[in-house]
Design a protein around this motif. Structure first.
Motif, PDB file in Angstrom:
ATOM      1  N   ARG A   1     -32.817  58.079  47.012  1.00  0.00           N
ATOM      2  CA  ARG A   1     -32.704  56.742  47.601  1.00  0.00           C
ATOM      3  C   ARG A   1     -32.598  56.808  49.126  1.00  0.00           C
ATOM      4  N   ASP A   2     -31.843  57.800  49.625  1.00  0.00           N
ATOM      5  CA  ASP A   2     -31.593  57.867  51.072  1.00  0.00           C
ATOM      6  C   ASP A   2     -32.715  58.545  51.847  1.00  0.00           C
ATOM      7  N   GLU A   3     -33.302  59.617  51.273  1.00  0.00           N
ATOM      8  CA  GLU A   3     -34.250  60.431  52.023  1.00  0.00           C
ATOM      9  C   GLU A   3     -35.713  60.218  51.645  1.00  0.00           C
ATOM     10  N   ILE A   4     -35.976  59.797  50.408  1.00  0.00           N
ATOM     11  CA  ILE A   4     -37.364  59.652  49.959  1.00  0.00           C
ATOM     12  C   ILE A   4     -37.816  58.188  49.979  1.00  0.00           C
ATOM     13  N   TYR A   5     -37.089  57.328  49.246  1.00  0.00           N
ATOM     14  CA  TYR A   5     -37.494  55.923  49.182  1.00  0.00           C
ATOM     15  C   TYR A   5     -36.925  55.086  50.331  1.00  0.00           C
ATOM     16  N   ARG A   6     -35.772  55.516  50.848  1.00  0.00           N
ATOM     17  CA  ARG A   6     -35.070  54.802  51.929  1.00  0.00           C
ATOM     18  C   ARG A   6     -34.748  53.355  51.544  1.00  0.00           C
ATOM     19  N   ARG A   7     -34.456  53.171  50.286  1.00  0.00           N
ATOM     20  CA  ARG A   7     -34.036  51.872  49.785  1.00  0.00           C
ATOM     21  C   ARG A   7     -33.442  52.065  48.394  1.00  0.00           C
ATOM     22  N   ASP A   8     -32.837  51.034  47.869  1.00  0.00           N
ATOM     23  CA  ASP A   8     -32.253  51.111  46.538  1.00  0.00           C
ATOM     24  C   ASP A   8     -33.361  50.918  45.508  1.00  0.00           C
ATOM     25  N   VAL A   9     -33.550  51.882  44.633  1.00  0.00           N
ATOM     26  CA  VAL A   9     -34.578  51.796  43.598  1.00  0.00           C
ATOM     27  C   VAL A   9     -33.978  52.179  42.257  1.00  0.00           C
ATOM     28  N   GLU A  10     -34.616  51.715  41.200  1.00  0.00           N
ATOM     29  CA  GLU A  10     -34.199  52.097  39.853  1.00  0.00           C
ATOM     30  C   GLU A  10     -34.973  53.350  39.458  1.00  0.00           C
ATOM     31  N   LEU A  11     -34.255  54.434  39.213  1.00  0.00           N
ATOM     32  CA  LEU A  11     -34.883  55.723  38.928  1.00  0.00           C
ATOM     33  C   LEU A  11     -35.045  55.953  37.431  1.00  0.00           C
ATOM     34  N   THR A  12     -36.090  56.666  37.072  1.00  0.00           N
ATOM     35  CA  THR A  12     -36.316  57.041  35.675  1.00  0.00           C
ATOM     36  C   THR A  12     -35.635  58.377  35.411  1.00  0.00           C
ATOM     37  N   VAL A  13     -34.673  58.372  34.489  1.00  0.00           N
ATOM     38  CA  VAL A  13     -33.892  59.570  34.180  1.00  0.00           C
ATOM     39  C   VAL A  13     -33.843  59.745  32.667  1.00  0.00           C
ATOM     40  N   SER A  14     -34.098  60.961  32.200  1.00  0.00           N
ATOM     41  CA  SER A  14     -33.994  61.262  30.774  1.00  0.00           C
ATOM     42  C   SER A  14     -33.143  62.507  30.579  1.00  0.00           C
ATOM     43  N   THR A  15     -32.655  62.701  29.358  1.00  0.00           N
ATOM     44  CA  THR A  15     -31.838  63.872  29.059  1.00  0.00           C
ATOM     45  C   THR A  15     -32.718  64.997  28.511  1.00  0.00           C
ATOM     46  N   ILE A  16     -32.331  66.219  28.833  1.00  0.00           N
ATOM     47  CA  ILE A  16     -33.106  67.402  28.451  1.00  0.00           C
ATOM     48  C   ILE A  16     -32.174  68.427  27.825  1.00  0.00           C
ATOM     49  N   LYS A  17     -32.428  68.778  26.577  1.00  0.00           N
ATOM     50  CA  LYS A  17     -31.659  69.830  25.903  1.00  0.00           C
ATOM     51  C   LYS A  17     -32.325  71.184  26.122  1.00  0.00           C
ATOM     52  N   ALA A  18     -31.622  72.237  25.725  1.00  0.00           N
ATOM     53  CA  ALA A  18     -32.141  73.593  25.937  1.00  0.00           C
ATOM     54  C   ALA A  18     -33.478  73.813  25.232  1.00  0.00           C
ATOM     55  N   THR A  19     -33.717  73.075  24.149  1.00  0.00           N
ATOM     56  CA  THR A  19     -34.998  73.207  23.437  1.00  0.00           C
ATOM     57  C   THR A  19     -36.149  72.563  24.210  1.00  0.00           C
ATOM     58  N   ASP A  20     -35.825  71.768  25.216  1.00  0.00           N
ATOM     59  CA  ASP A  20     -36.870  71.053  25.956  1.00  0.00           C
ATOM     60  C   ASP A  20     -36.958  71.464  27.433  1.00  0.00           C
ATOM     61  N   ARG A  21     -36.080  72.305  27.890  1.00  0.00           N
ATOM     62  CA  ARG A  21     -36.134  72.707  29.296  1.00  0.00           C
ATOM     63  C   ARG A  21     -37.329  73.616  29.568  1.00  0.00           C
ATOM     64  N   PHE A  22     -37.901  73.483  30.750  1.00  0.00           N
ATOM     65  CA  PHE A  22     -38.992  74.339  31.237  1.00  0.00           C
ATOM     66  C   PHE A  22     -40.302  74.153  30.500  1.00  0.00           C
ATOM     67  N   THR A  23     -40.396  73.131  29.649  1.00  0.00           N
ATOM     68  CA  THR A  23     -41.630  72.905  28.923  1.00  0.00           C
ATOM     69  C   THR A  23     -42.421  71.795  29.578  1.00  0.00           C
ATOM     70  N   SER A  24     -43.704  71.742  29.311  1.00  0.00           N
ATOM     71  CA  SER A  24     -44.545  70.655  29.814  1.00  0.00           C
ATOM     72  C   SER A  24     -44.764  69.581  28.751  1.00  0.00           C
ATOM     73  N   ARG A  25     -44.040  69.691  27.621  1.00  0.00           N
ATOM     74  CA  ARG A  25     -44.270  68.757  26.522  1.00  0.00           C
ATOM     75  C   ARG A  25     -43.495  67.456  26.671  1.00  0.00           C
ATOM     76  N   VAL A  26     -42.357  67.439  27.377  1.00  0.00           N
ATOM     77  CA  VAL A  26     -41.509  66.253  27.421  1.00  0.00           C
ATOM     78  C   VAL A  26     -41.305  65.797  28.843  1.00  0.00           C
TER      79      VAL A  26
END
Length: 293
Positions: free
Chosen positions: A268-293
Motif C-alpha cells: 500500500r505504501d510503496e507500490i500502490y501508494r494508496r489504500d487498496v483491497e489486496l487478494t490474499v489466500s492461505t497456503i499449506k505445505a502441500t501447496d507451497r512452491f507449486t504453480s498449481r494454486v
C-alpha cells in the motif's frame, strides 16, 4: 601426525580455516520410533529454467531420518539417475553440471519408479523448492500431494552467522566441501547443512525448516501493480504469474503468517501508494512452491 590433527593444528593457529570433505552419516535401515520420520531431499538438473519448456536430465533423491524436534539422524541409500532429453543439452548446462549429451544418451527414468521411491516420505525438501517442485510435479504428479519445504528459503541462515544462501557458499562457511552441481551430491550437502546446530539455543537448521513447513502461509497478490514497480517486486522475492493457469496475471509472494501485515503495508505504501483491497489466500505445505494454486 594424522591429517585431522594437522588440520586442527592449522585451525588452532588462528591463521587458517580448513575445509573438510563432506562425509555423510549413512544409515543401514530406517530407525524406528514414535517421533522419527522419513524425509526426502530432492535435487534436479535440467536443460533450462522453465518447467513448462525445459526437461529434467538428472534426478537425485536422498531419504533421511529425522526427529520431530529437528534432529537429523542420518541418510539412507540415494536415488541417482540420468535422463536423456528430447533436445540437445545446452552448452551452459554442460559447463555447469558436467553432463554431456553422450553421457545422457540411452538413459531414462519413469514417473512410476520416482513415485515409488518417494512414496513413504513425510516431507519433501529442496534447496530452492520454487525451482525444483514445478519440474518434478510435471514429470511425476505424485509429488503434488506431498508437503514441501525449502532449505534455502525456510532457514534463517543469517541467525547463525552465514552470509548468502547459495549451497556451495553455505557449505564452505559450515566447514566442508563437496562435489557440487550433481543432483545426489547437492542433496547430501544440503542435508549436512540442515543438521548444522550453530543457531541460537543450539537449534538445528532443520528445526527452523520444520516450523516453517508446519505453518499455514499466506499468498499475497500484487494485482494491477504499476509496471514501473516490476524490479522492486522482483527484488523483494515476488514471482510473476502470466495468467495462463487460471490464476491472476500478477506478481505474488508466499510468506509466513507473521509477515502478512508488514507486506500489506509495503504494497500500500510503496507500490500502490494508496489504500487498496489486496487478494490474499492461505497456503499449506502441500501447496507451497507449486504453480498449481
Amino acid at each position: 601426525m594424522s591429517l585431522e590433527n594437522l588440520a586442527r593444528t592449522l585451525e588452532g593457529s588462528g591463521a587458517y580455516r580448513v575445509l573438510r570433505r563432506l562425509r555423510p552419516h549413512w544409515l543401514e535401515a530406517m530407525p524406528e520410533g514414535r517421533r522419527v520420520r522419513k524425509g526426502l531431499f530432492l535435487d534436479l538438473e535440467t536443460t533450462g529454467l522453465d518447467a513448462a519448456l525445459d526437461e529434467i536430465i538428472e534426478i537425485g533423491m536422498v531419504p533421511f531420518a529425522y526427529t520431530l524436534d529437528g534432529g537429523l539422524i542420518g541418510v539412507l541409500p540415494a536415488f541417482s539417475r540420468l535422463r536423456e532429453p528430447s533436445v540437445p543439452v545446452p552448452q551452459r548446462v554442460t559447463e555447469l553440471t558436467g553432463l554431456t549429451q553422450e553421457q545422457l544418451a540411452g538413459h531414462s527414468i519413469t514417473p512410476e519408479e520416482v513415485a515409488a521411491f518417494a512414496a513413504d516420505a513425510s516431507l519433501i525438501i529442496a534447496h530452492n523448492a520454487a525451482f525444483d517442485r514445478p519440474f518434478i510435479e510435471a514429470f511425476c504428479p505424485a509429488f503434488a500431494e506431498k508437503p514441501w519445504a525449502c532449505s534455502m528459503a525456510d532457514v534463517p541462515w543469517d541467525a547463525a552467522g552465514f552470509e548468502g544462501r547459495k549451497l556451495g557458499y553455505l557449505g564452505m562457511q559450515a566447514g566442508f566441501f563437496f562435489d557440487g552441481h550433481r543432483a545426489a551430491d547437492d542433496c547430501l550437502a544440503s542435508l549436512a547443512l540442515l543438521g548444522y546446530s550453530g543457531f541460537p539455543e543450539g537449534r538445528t537448521a532443520l528445526s527452523f525448516l520444520l516450523d516453517r513447513a508446519r505453518a499455514v502461509w499466506v499468498r499475497i497478490w500484487a494485482t494491477q501493480a504499476p509496471f514501473e514497480s516490476k524490479e522492486t517486486l522482483k527484488a523483494r522475492g515476488y514471482r510473476w504469474n502470466d495468467g495462463m493457469d487460471g490464476r491472476p496475471k500478477a506478481w505474488f509472494i508466499d510468506l509466513p503468517p507473521e509477515k502478512r501485515e508488514e507486506e500489506e503495508a509495503f504494497l500500500r505504501d510503496e507500490i500502490y501508494r494508496r489504500d487498496v483491497e489486496l487478494t490474499v489466500s492461505t497456503i499449506k505445505a502441500t501447496d507451497r512452491f507449486t504453480s498449481r494454486v
